[in-house]
Design a protein around this motif. Structure first.
Motif, PDB file in Angstrom:
ATOM      1  N   LEU A   1       0.835  -1.203   0.000  1.00  0.00           N
ATOM      2  CA  LEU A   1       0.000   0.000   0.000  1.00  0.00           C
ATOM      3  C   LEU A   1       0.871   1.255   0.000  1.00  0.00           C
ATOM      4  CD1 LEU A   1      -2.886  -0.966   2.443  1.00  0.00           C
ATOM      5  CD2 LEU A   1      -3.048  -0.650  -0.041  1.00  0.00           C
ATOM      6  N   ALA A   2       1.924   1.269   0.806  1.00  0.00           N
ATOM      7  CA  ALA A   2       2.834   2.415   0.837  1.00  0.00           C
ATOM      8  C   ALA A   2       3.489   2.625  -0.520  1.00  0.00           C
ATOM      9  CB  ALA A   2       3.895   2.223   1.925  1.00  0.00           C
ATOM     10  N   GLN A   3       3.900   1.541  -1.152  1.00  0.00           N
ATOM     11  CA  GLN A   3       4.515   1.621  -2.477  1.00  0.00           C
ATOM     12  C   GLN A   3       3.544   2.217  -3.492  1.00  0.00           C
ATOM     13  OE1 GLN A   3       6.215  -2.125  -3.734  1.00  0.00           O
ATOM     14  NE2 GLN A   3       6.345  -1.472  -5.854  1.00  0.00           N
ATOM     15  N   ALA A   4       2.267   1.927  -3.333  1.00  0.00           N
ATOM     16  CA  ALA A   4       1.244   2.409  -4.263  1.00  0.00           C
ATOM     17  C   ALA A   4       0.772   3.826  -3.947  1.00  0.00           C
ATOM     18  CB  ALA A   4       0.047   1.461  -4.246  1.00  0.00           C
ATOM     19  N   GLY A   5       1.103   4.342  -2.756  1.00  0.00           N
ATOM     20  CA  GLY A   5       0.638   5.671  -2.366  1.00  0.00           C
ATOM     21  C   GLY A   5      -0.640   5.626  -1.545  1.00  0.00           C
ATOM     22  N   SER A   6      -0.806   4.565  -0.769  1.00  0.00           N
ATOM     23  CA  SER A   6      -1.977   4.415   0.077  1.00  0.00           C
ATOM     24  C   SER A   6      -1.546   3.884   1.439  1.00  0.00           C
ATOM     25  CB  SER A   6      -2.990   3.465  -0.588  1.00  0.00           C
ATOM     26  OG  SER A   6      -4.213   3.450   0.133  1.00  0.00           O
ATOM     27  N   ASP A   7      -2.509   3.561   2.285  1.00  0.00           N
ATOM     28  CA  ASP A   7      -2.224   2.967   3.581  1.00  0.00           C
ATOM     29  C   ASP A   7      -3.491   2.318   4.117  1.00  0.00           C
ATOM     30  OD1 ASP A   7      -3.829   5.043   4.631  1.00  0.00           O
ATOM     31  OD2 ASP A   7      -2.081   6.272   5.088  1.00  0.00           O
TER      32      ASP A   7
ATOM     33  N   ILE B   1      -5.022 -12.789   1.926  1.00  0.00           N
ATOM     34  CA  ILE B   1      -5.879 -11.608   1.851  1.00  0.00           C
ATOM     35  C   ILE B   1      -5.719 -10.926   0.504  1.00  0.00           C
ATOM     36  CG2 ILE B   1      -4.152 -10.023   2.815  1.00  0.00           C
ATOM     37  CD1 ILE B   1      -6.472  -8.626   4.299  1.00  0.00           C
ATOM     38  N   SER B   2      -6.809 -10.373   0.035  1.00  0.00           N
ATOM     39  CA  SER B   2      -6.822  -9.511  -1.147  1.00  0.00           C
ATOM     40  C   SER B   2      -7.503  -8.213  -0.737  1.00  0.00           C
ATOM     41  CB  SER B   2      -7.587 -10.187  -2.282  1.00  0.00           C
ATOM     42  OG  SER B   2      -7.614  -9.359  -3.408  1.00  0.00           O
ATOM     43  N   VAL B   3      -6.868  -7.077  -1.026  1.00  0.00           N
ATOM     44  CA  VAL B   3      -7.434  -5.797  -0.599  1.00  0.00           C
ATOM     45  C   VAL B   3      -7.557  -4.815  -1.751  1.00  0.00           C
ATOM     46  CG1 VAL B   3      -6.513  -6.052   1.743  1.00  0.00           C
ATOM     47  CG2 VAL B   3      -5.267  -4.695   0.092  1.00  0.00           C
ATOM     48  N   VAL B   4      -8.492  -3.885  -1.561  1.00  0.00           N
ATOM     49  CA  VAL B   4      -8.694  -2.755  -2.459  1.00  0.00           C
ATOM     50  C   VAL B   4      -8.658  -1.522  -1.566  1.00  0.00           C
ATOM     51  CG1 VAL B   4     -10.283  -1.630  -4.072  1.00  0.00           C
ATOM     52  CG2 VAL B   4     -10.139  -4.138  -3.996  1.00  0.00           C
ATOM     53  N   ALA B   5      -7.942  -0.488  -2.019  1.00  0.00           N
ATOM     54  CA  ALA B   5      -7.804   0.737  -1.227  1.00  0.00           C
ATOM     55  C   ALA B   5      -7.877   1.955  -2.135  1.00  0.00           C
ATOM     56  CB  ALA B   5      -6.472   0.725  -0.469  1.00  0.00           C
ATOM     57  N   ALA B   6      -8.157   3.085  -1.533  1.00  0.00           N
ATOM     58  CA  ALA B   6      -8.112   4.363  -2.250  1.00  0.00           C
ATOM     59  C   ALA B   6      -6.714   4.950  -2.139  1.00  0.00           C
ATOM     60  CB  ALA B   6      -9.130   5.325  -1.648  1.00  0.00           C
ATOM     61  N   LEU B   7      -6.305   5.687  -3.156  1.00  0.00           N
ATOM     62  CA  LEU B   7      -5.042   6.425  -3.052  1.00  0.00           C
ATOM     63  C   LEU B   7      -5.188   7.534  -2.023  1.00  0.00           C
ATOM     64  CD1 LEU B   7      -3.946   6.871  -6.774  1.00  0.00           C
ATOM     65  CD2 LEU B   7      -2.862   5.437  -5.042  1.00  0.00           C
ATOM     66  N   LYS B   8      -4.091   7.864  -1.351  1.00  0.00           N
ATOM     67  CA  LYS B   8      -4.089   9.030  -0.462  1.00  0.00           C
ATOM     68  C   LYS B   8      -4.035  10.280  -1.337  1.00  0.00           C
ATOM     69  CE  LYS B   8      -0.473   7.985   2.096  1.00  0.00           C
ATOM     70  NZ  LYS B   8       0.511   7.960   3.189  1.00  0.00           N
ATOM     71  N   LYS B   9      -4.741  11.274  -0.938  1.00  0.00           N
ATOM     72  CA  LYS B   9      -4.715  12.552  -1.687  1.00  0.00           C
ATOM     73  C   LYS B   9      -3.969  13.601  -0.918  1.00  0.00           C
ATOM     74  CE  LYS B   9      -7.177  11.564  -5.296  1.00  0.00           C
ATOM     75  NZ  LYS B   9      -7.071  11.970  -6.601  1.00  0.00           N
TER      76      LYS B   9
END
Length: 117
Positions: free
Chosen positions: A51-57, A109-117
């Motif tokens: 998630l951090a690599q993608a820009g989320s958490d 686990i498989s997750v879906v997250a929003a990007l941090k803005k």
């Protein structure tokens, strides 16, 4: 349309970002011989890293699907999960009993997250 694939191999990408949504491939434990608590913990550490690599958490999780080999481990897995999910930030979640790709794996686990803005 914005589409980014990260750590892409022949079979899958570890991260896919579409518009402002992050999709992670299934994550499993670092040590498949550990107990359910340790497997869940190291699996969630991998989620944090991706998630951090993608820009989320984890505060931006939208949904999570957990696959557990045996529901006898459900309560122990949830102890680790509940400590990991930020208070008031729980995603939509499903948890199903499933056969795993390798017999020693207890949870995925498989997750879906929003990007941090």
């Amino acid at each position: 349309m914005s589409l980014t694939r990260m750590e892409t191999g022949q079979r899958m990408s570890r991260i896919v970002i579409h518009n402002d949504t992050v999709y992670l491939c299934g994550q499993v434990a670092a040590d498949a011989n550990a107990d359910i608590r340790e497997q869940t913990s190291t699996m969630l550490e991998k989620v944090d890293t991706l998630l951090a690599q993608a820009g989320s958490d984890r505060e931006h999780l939208l949904s999570a699907t957990l696959y557990i080999r045996d529901m006898k481990d459900f309560a122990a897995m949830n102890e680790v999960w509940d400590a990991w999910v930020p208070q008031g930030q729980a995603p939509a979640r499903a948890c199903v009993e499933a056969r795993m790709a390798r017999a020693e794996l207890l949870v995925e686990i498989s997750v879906v997250a929003a990007l941090k803005k």
